[in-house]
Motif scaffolding. Structure first.
Motif: not given
Length: 129
Positions: A14-33, A97-106
């Motif tokens: 099956n086709w699978h798409a994954q995007s990642t980015m580091m969040i700000d200056d943390t050791n956290r990575e946002l992953k969208i799959v 942008e909306s997801v990053l806002f939710q992540v930072r708020d969380h």
């Protein structure tokens, strides 16, 4: 503009798409799959993982406990191709942008809940038992 590292490939047939980015200056990575699930629905989910050495760790929790995870989109297609997966994935990345806002708020709520609250007492208050 937000920059992601994106990969689209075939996994388990099956086709699978994954995007990642580091969040700000943390050791956290946002992953969208985006991928087709066993029920035939193509789902996109955003989640945040902590990087510890070479490992990615995700803590499950309820409410503000645990790491961030949220569904973004679920669609059933007649035929799931690379184009359908990549188009749905791109649609969800446009909401980054909306997801990053939710992540930072969380994580801000988590931090606020973990900080001790200093109790104040009025000097003229009466204590009754």
């Amino acid at each position: 503009m937000i920059e992601f590292d994106t990969a689209i490939c075939k996994r388990d047939g099956n086709w699978h798409a994954q995007s990642t980015m580091m969040i700000d200056d943390t050791n956290r990575e946002l992953k969208i799959v985006t991928m087709k699930h066993h029920d035939g629905v193509v789902r996109t989910r955003a989640s945040v993982h902590r990087l510890v050495g070479t490992e990615r760790r995700f803590t499950v929790g309820f409410g503000i406990n645990g790491d961030f995870s949220a569904p973004m989109m679920a669609m059933r297609y007649q035929r799931v191709t690379e184009k359908t997966v990549s188009t749905q994935h791109a649609t969800c990345l446009a909401q980054a942008e909306s997801v990053l806002f939710q992540v930072r708020d969380h994580y801000a709520k988590q931090k606020a809940a973990a900080e001790p609250v200093e109790a104040t007492v009025d000097g003229d208050a009466e204590v009754t038992a």
